[in-house]
Design a protein around this motif. Structure first.
Motif, PDB file in Angstrom:
ATOM      1  N   GLU A   2       3.551  35.612  -0.478  1.00 60.89           N
ATOM      2  CA  GLU A   2       4.090  35.438   0.868  1.00 60.89           C
ATOM      3  C   GLU A   2       4.359  36.793   1.530  1.00 60.89           C
ATOM      4  OE1 GLU A   2       7.580  34.688  -2.027  1.00 60.89           O
ATOM      5  OE2 GLU A   2       5.400  34.479  -1.967  1.00 60.89           O
ATOM      6  N   THR A   3       4.498  37.824   0.706  1.00 68.91           N
ATOM      7  CA  THR A   3       4.575  39.194   1.190  1.00 68.91           C
ATOM      8  C   THR A   3       3.310  39.906   0.720  1.00 68.91           C
ATOM      9  OG1 THR A   3       5.957  41.189   1.220  1.00 68.91           O
ATOM     10  CG2 THR A   3       5.810  40.003  -0.868  1.00 68.91           C
TER      11      THR A   3
ATOM     12  N   LYS B 222       3.920  40.427   7.083  1.00 72.32           N
ATOM     13  CA  LYS B 222       3.244  39.282   6.461  1.00 72.32           C
ATOM     14  C   LYS B 222       4.258  38.222   6.052  1.00 72.32           C
ATOM     15  CE  LYS B 222       0.330  37.824   2.612  1.00 72.32           C
ATOM     16  NZ  LYS B 222      -0.299  38.166   1.321  1.00 72.32           N
ATOM     17  N   LEU B 223       5.363  38.628   5.469  1.00 72.33           N
ATOM     18  CA  LEU B 223       6.392  37.687   5.048  1.00 72.33           C
ATOM     19  C   LEU B 223       6.925  36.902   6.245  1.00 72.33           C
ATOM     20  CD1 LEU B 223       8.300  36.517   2.923  1.00 72.33           C
ATOM     21  CD2 LEU B 223       9.801  38.501   3.281  1.00 72.33           C
ATOM     22  N   GLY B 224       7.205  37.606   7.349  1.00 73.17           N
ATOM     23  CA  GLY B 224       7.711  36.929   8.533  1.00 73.17           C
ATOM     24  C   GLY B 224       6.702  35.954   9.109  1.00 73.17           C
TER      25      GLY B 224
ATOM     26  N   VAL C  86       0.849  -1.184   0.000  1.00 76.37           N
ATOM     27  CA  VAL C  86       0.000   0.000   0.000  1.00 76.37           C
ATOM     28  C   VAL C  86       0.886   1.236   0.000  1.00 76.37           C
ATOM     29  CG1 VAL C  86      -1.773   1.296   1.233  1.00 76.37           C
ATOM     30  CG2 VAL C  86      -1.816  -1.203   1.248  1.00 76.37           C
ATOM     31  N   PRO C  87       0.800   2.095  -1.017  1.00 73.84           N
ATOM     32  CA  PRO C  87       1.672   3.263  -1.066  1.00 73.84           C
ATOM     33  C   PRO C  87       1.374   4.228   0.060  1.00 73.84           C
ATOM     34  CG  PRO C  87      -0.027   3.411  -2.750  1.00 73.84           C
ATOM     35  CD  PRO C  87      -0.120   2.040  -2.157  1.00 73.84           C
ATOM     36  N   THR C  88       2.410   4.875   0.535  1.00 72.11           N
ATOM     37  CA  THR C  88       2.242   5.877   1.586  1.00 72.11           C
ATOM     38  C   THR C  88       1.606   7.118   0.981  1.00 72.11           C
ATOM     39  OG1 THR C  88       4.222   5.077   2.705  1.00 72.11           O
ATOM     40  CG2 THR C  88       3.418   7.273   3.304  1.00 72.11           C
ATOM     41  N   PRO C  89       0.441   7.520   1.471  1.00 72.20           N
ATOM     42  CA  PRO C  89      -0.200   8.710   0.898  1.00 72.20           C
ATOM     43  C   PRO C  89       0.673   9.949   1.077  1.00 72.20           C
ATOM     44  CG  PRO C  89      -1.730   7.463   2.278  1.00 72.20           C
ATOM     45  CD  PRO C  89      -0.371   6.903   2.521  1.00 72.20           C
ATOM     46  N   VAL C  90       0.730  10.745   0.050  1.00 74.05           N
ATOM     47  CA  VAL C  90       1.463  12.005   0.108  1.00 74.05           C
ATOM     48  C   VAL C  90       0.471  13.115   0.429  1.00 74.05           C
ATOM     49  CG1 VAL C  90       2.740  13.709  -1.237  1.00 74.05           C
ATOM     50  CG2 VAL C  90       3.239  11.275  -1.502  1.00 74.05           C
ATOM     51  N   THR C  91       0.695  13.799   1.528  1.00 71.52           N
ATOM     52  CA  THR C  91      -0.111  14.967   1.863  1.00 71.52           C
ATOM     53  C   THR C  91       0.830  16.144   2.059  1.00 71.52           C
ATOM     54  OG1 THR C  91      -1.824  13.648   2.954  1.00 71.52           O
ATOM     55  CG2 THR C  91      -1.754  15.997   3.465  1.00 71.52           C
ATOM     56  N   PRO C  92       0.781  17.126   1.189  1.00 72.91           N
ATOM     57  CA  PRO C  92       1.643  18.290   1.375  1.00 72.91           C
ATOM     58  C   PRO C  92       1.356  18.982   2.711  1.00 72.91           C
ATOM     59  CG  PRO C  92       0.637  18.286  -0.815  1.00 72.91           C
ATOM     60  CD  PRO C  92      -0.064  17.232  -0.022  1.00 72.91           C
ATOM     61  N   THR C  93       2.375  19.601   3.267  1.00 76.50           N
ATOM     62  CA  THR C  93       2.122  20.463   4.427  1.00 76.50           C
ATOM     63  C   THR C  93       1.673  21.841   3.960  1.00 76.50           C
ATOM     64  OG1 THR C  93       4.439  21.187   4.540  1.00 76.50           O
ATOM     65  CG2 THR C  93       3.823  19.229   5.810  1.00 76.50           C
ATOM     66  N   SER C  94       2.096  22.228   2.755  1.00 79.82           N
ATOM     67  CA  SER C  94       1.656  23.473   2.114  1.00 79.82           C
ATOM     68  C   SER C  94       2.156  23.436   0.681  1.00 79.82           C
ATOM     69  CB  SER C  94       2.200  24.712   2.842  1.00 79.82           C
ATOM     70  OG  SER C  94       3.619  24.705   2.843  1.00 79.82           O
ATOM     71  N   THR C  95       1.567  24.256  -0.170  1.00 76.71           N
ATOM     72  CA  THR C  95       1.980  24.316  -1.573  1.00 76.71           C
ATOM     73  C   THR C  95       2.252  25.759  -1.974  1.00 76.71           C
ATOM     74  OG1 THR C  95      -0.289  24.502  -2.411  1.00 76.71           O
ATOM     75  CG2 THR C  95       0.597  22.287  -2.146  1.00 76.71           C
ATOM     76  N   TYR C  96       3.032  25.907  -3.035  1.00 76.90           N
ATOM     77  CA  TYR C  96       3.378  27.228  -3.571  1.00 76.90           C
ATOM     78  C   TYR C  96       3.085  27.194  -5.062  1.00 76.90           C
ATOM     79  CZ  TYR C  96       6.010  31.625  -4.063  1.00 76.90           C
ATOM     80  OH  TYR C  96       6.378  32.941  -4.286  1.00 76.90           O
ATOM     81  N   ARG C  97       2.149  28.019  -5.494  1.00 75.16           N
ATOM     82  CA  ARG C  97       1.702  28.010  -6.890  1.00 75.16           C
ATOM     83  C   ARG C  97       2.587  28.881  -7.766  1.00 75.16           C
ATOM     84  NH1 ARG C  97      -2.438  25.917 -10.573  1.00 75.16           N
ATOM     85  NH2 ARG C  97      -2.549  27.430 -12.264  1.00 75.16           N
ATOM     86  N   LEU C  98       3.044  28.294  -8.866  1.00 73.57           N
ATOM     87  CA  LEU C  98       3.810  29.027  -9.868  1.00 73.57           C
ATOM     88  C   LEU C  98       3.055  29.027 -11.188  1.00 73.57           C
ATOM     89  CD1 LEU C  98       7.479  27.800  -9.280  1.00 73.57           C
ATOM     90  CD2 LEU C  98       6.555  30.063  -8.782  1.00 73.57           C
TER      91      LEU C  98
END
Length: 756
Positions: A609-610, A647-649, A14-26
């Motif tokens: 992010e800023t 905001k960035l910090g 059974v493959p280990t499910p991948v769950t991102p902790t967060s994503t960054y859209r490009l």
């Protein structure tokens, strides 16, 4: 992070499910290809995200700035660097601890120039319904008299210069394949002998006989419900998943598909349980994602509405709505929404409506129209036991109960009719609400966003907590967003506009020959503020707004005199009143905090992010600017110099916590303040080793005397605050029990605490 591969028999298969902790859209484009994304990887990894989310990567129309106009599902886009460039990006990302998420487009393909770029469509045009590729597309050959209408001509066919050359018909830069044995015919006979009919683009509105994406005739619907079509259109993407190049998939416009659940089950079986899958699905306020769908959740527009709404003052929003109606003379939201739906259905979508009416017959046509207009959500799904009662009642009042009952029966027993009805319903809701009514009804522009509810823009703290608790319980790995390539205004623009709901008197009385446009122009200017190229960016956004609203001009029926005056509405002031600066800052930081700390997988849009102020596309698809130096200064211990750096910090703190301590972001428990200003604090714990608090409606709070004797009861333990703008712990510690909010926040609008 790499995609799990097959394991030896002695280990789990059974493959280990991948769950991102967060994503960054490009947003990829020829000017920002895979190589440019690869160069940004070290910076993006330093922010703390776990995955890069790429806009569509398959072959698209040359020069496309978005990639949703796919021409070839079997190849990675050459203009971006081809498959070698994508695999190189994946390797570089993996070396920095990042995985890739791909945005895929199963619903449609491009009708490109030249047409031969889309080989399946080219073959259908040449060979007709007998082509093996004919099963790829929803084409009603009978409605077109045996020909596929191609609305690509600038005028009536007799006024256009078409010429045959060999086995190809030419029209400007466009080319069409000629049916075998017809190249020697005279032009009128030649055109009549083809499997297609080149036509004036205006004919699409009433005579189009293929399914398209919304009202865009340049995008033809693809029948992925056919297993062979699914296999052909997904082979490359699934290869990239199997090879570990991609660990997740975003499914664009899932509501365009005939049977979304069937599609998603087929995709899950092919991609495996380890692949993170989210769907672009717009949920109405009370609507829930079907629990049987084998996905992690939606992409997150439902979260956007809740985060925005909790920073909107309901009383001020109501006052703005009253002022808007008085100033413009335009109707309330329900009337605006219904009028827009009727206009779009009988105008822009007349061809789609006609296809449904041909199946029901003229006696049931009014019932079909009224059911579509009354439908309260995007669409129905196969297997649902019945249609929404309120839709049936409203339609019956307009078209008669017997006719509506007959259409209902047809929807429940005829899968083909039900699928086309559902697909038309989704297109209607998108075009009539998001792309028309949202531009007409503008009391508070921050509320007219994808997934928004302009009639009820405010969300109470209790409703927000209930939503988050449900998300943590039912869809903990769903996506959440605040800014995307599709938002009409970025989160930080909306944060500024929402501040007006706390002081509606500061909206003033915008002046101009068109009071509706004057109102929209003022709020848009206040939201964008003083940024580079503000005036031309505002002018472009306002021109798009008036065309979408279609009150005086439109995309297809332009009033050049009216449009020439639009730029004149771009006037000073181009910034918020000074007394709302604090509220805008509190909203900006509060929305950021809630988004990144609440349940779900948060996505940061490129550059957001800023502080990131952008208007509707193409403004929100401008080249990304990464604040590398500012982040380096903050990481070196410098204090934030302005709200953008704050905001960035804050973003870096929370993304890094998600990456380094994912166990903190489980569960959800509201913390309720007590005292005279309790409603102005929104606080909760996760895990429960993480505590966050945000100030809401800060302008109202200041006017009422501040926090005064408002307390927050902290859970047991010693809580250490993370200083704004720094990933290091502050020396300030608070122990469990009652704590004064004024001391807890210490002059800041938001706070993050960890339990020792």
């Amino acid at each position: 992070m790499s995609q799990p591969h097959a394991t030896p028999e002695s280990e789990s298969d059974v493959p280990t499910p991948v769950t991102p902790t967060s994503t960054y859209r490009l947003q990829l484009r020829p000017e920002f290809p895979f190589a440019a994304a690869e160069a940004a990887v070290p910076y993006i990894a330093s922010l703390g995200v776990s995955h890069l989310h790429l806009s569509p990567v398959l072959e698209a129309v040359p020069g496309s700035t978005h990639g949703y106009d796919v021409t070839d599902h079997s190849r990675v886009r050459a203009e971006l660097g081809g498959e070698p460039g994508l695999r190189s990006l994946a390797a570089a990302a993996r070396a920095h601890g990042l995985g890739l998420v791909l945005d895929i487009v199963p619903n449609h393909m491009a009708v490109p120039t030249p047409l031969r770029l889309n080989r399946p469509l080219w073959e259908v045009l040449r060979e007709g319904p007998g082509s093996p590729y004919a099963r790829w597309f929803d084409i009603d050959w009978e409605a077109g008299g045996g020909q596929l209408l191609l609305p690509v001509l600038a005028g009536p066919v007799e006024s256009c210069e078409l010429r045959a050359d060999g086995e190809v018909l030419h029209y400007g830069e466009q080319q069409f394949p000629l049916r075998e044995g017809t190249s020697q015919l005279a032009l009128p006979e030649l055109l009549a002998a083809q499997w297609y009919r080149p036509a004036w683009w205006r004919e699409a509105r009433t005579s189009l006989n293929y399914r398209r994406f919304f009202t865009i005739s340049d995008l033809i619907g693809v029948r992925v419900e056919d297993p062979e079509v699914f296999t052909a259109t997904h082979a490359k993407v699934l290869e990239l998943v199997r090879d570990g190049v991609a660990e997740g998939l975003r499914i664009d416009h899932v509501d365009g598909l005939a049977d979304p659940e069937e599609y998603l089950r087929r995709l899950r079986a092919a991609a495996g349980d380890g692949c993170w899958v989210v769907v672009e699905k717009i949920l109405a306020r009370e609507e829930r994602l079907p629990s049987a769908w084998p996905v992690a959740g939606t992409t997150g527009y439902d979260a956007l509405h809740r985060v925005d709404g909790v920073f909107t003052d309901p009383e001020g929003a109501a006052e703005l709505a009253a002022r808007y109606r008085e100033t413009t003379g335009l109707p309330r939201w329900p009337e605006a929404a219904r009028a827009s739906a009727r206009e779009v259905l009988t105008g822009d979508l007349a061809a789609e409506l006609g296809a449904l009416e041909r199946q029901t017959g003229p006696e049931l046509a009014p019932a079909v129209r009224e059911l579509l207009i009354a439908f309260p959500v995007y669409r129905p799904y196969p297997g649902e036991p019945d249609l929404p009662p309120q839709a049936l009642e409203q339609a019956a009042a307009a078209a008669g109960p017997r006719a509506v009952a007959a259409v209902r029966e047809l929807l429940l027993r005829d899968p083909a009719f039900a699928a086309r009805f559902a697909q038309t319903s989704a297109a209607l809701r998108a075009k009539s609400l998001e792309d028309r009514a949202f531009y007409r009804y503008a009391p508070l522009l921050s509320a007219t966003e994808v997934g928004g509810a302009p009639e009820r823009p405010a969300v109470s703290a209790a409703e927000f907590h209930a939503y988050c608790a449900d998300l943590a319980r039912e869809w903990p790995a769903a996506g959440t967003v605040l800014s995307t390539h599709d938002t009409k205004r970025s989160a930080d623009v909306r944060a500024r506009i929402a501040a007006l709901s706390q002081a509606p008197e500061l909206m003033g009385r915008p002046e101009g020959p068109d009071p509706q446009l004057a109102w929209v122009a003022r709020q848009t200017a206040l939201g964008l503020g003083r940024v580079p190229e503000a005036e031309p960016r505002l002018a472009d956004a306002l021109l798009k707004a008036v065309r979408e609203a279609a009150l005086h001009t439109s995309w297809t029926e332009r009033d050049e005199e009216y449009e020439a005056g639009v730029a004149g509405y771009v006037r000073a002031p181009l910034d918020l009143p000074a007394e709302l600066a604090g509220a805008a800052r509190a909203n900006l930081l509060g929305m950021t905090l809630l988004h990144l700390a609440m349940p779900g997988v948060p996505e940061v849009y490129q550059g957001a992010e800023t502080e990131y102020r952008a208007l509707v596309d193409p403004d929100n698809r401008r080249p990304a600017r990464f604040p590398r130096r500012a982040l380096a200064r903050l990481d070196a211990g410098a204090a934030p110099g302005d709200p953008a750096e704050e905001k960035l910090g804050l973003t870096a703190i929370l993304l890094r916590l998600r990456r380094d301590r994912p166990e903190l972001f489980r569960g959800y428990a509201p913390l309720l303040a007590r005292g005279p200003a309790a409603d102005h604090l929104l606080a909760f714990t996760r895990a429960p080793g993480l505590l966050v608090a945000a100030t809401r409606l800060s302008h109202r709070l200041a006017a009422s005397g501040g926090w005064r004797d408002t307390h927050l009861h902290l859970p047991p333990g010693t809580w250490t605050r993370l200083a704004p703008g720094s990933p290091r712990a502050d020396s300030t510690a608070s122990h469990g029990g009652p704590a004064e909010v004024s001391a807890l926040l210490d002059g800041h609008p938001v706070g993050v605490w960890l339990r020792r």
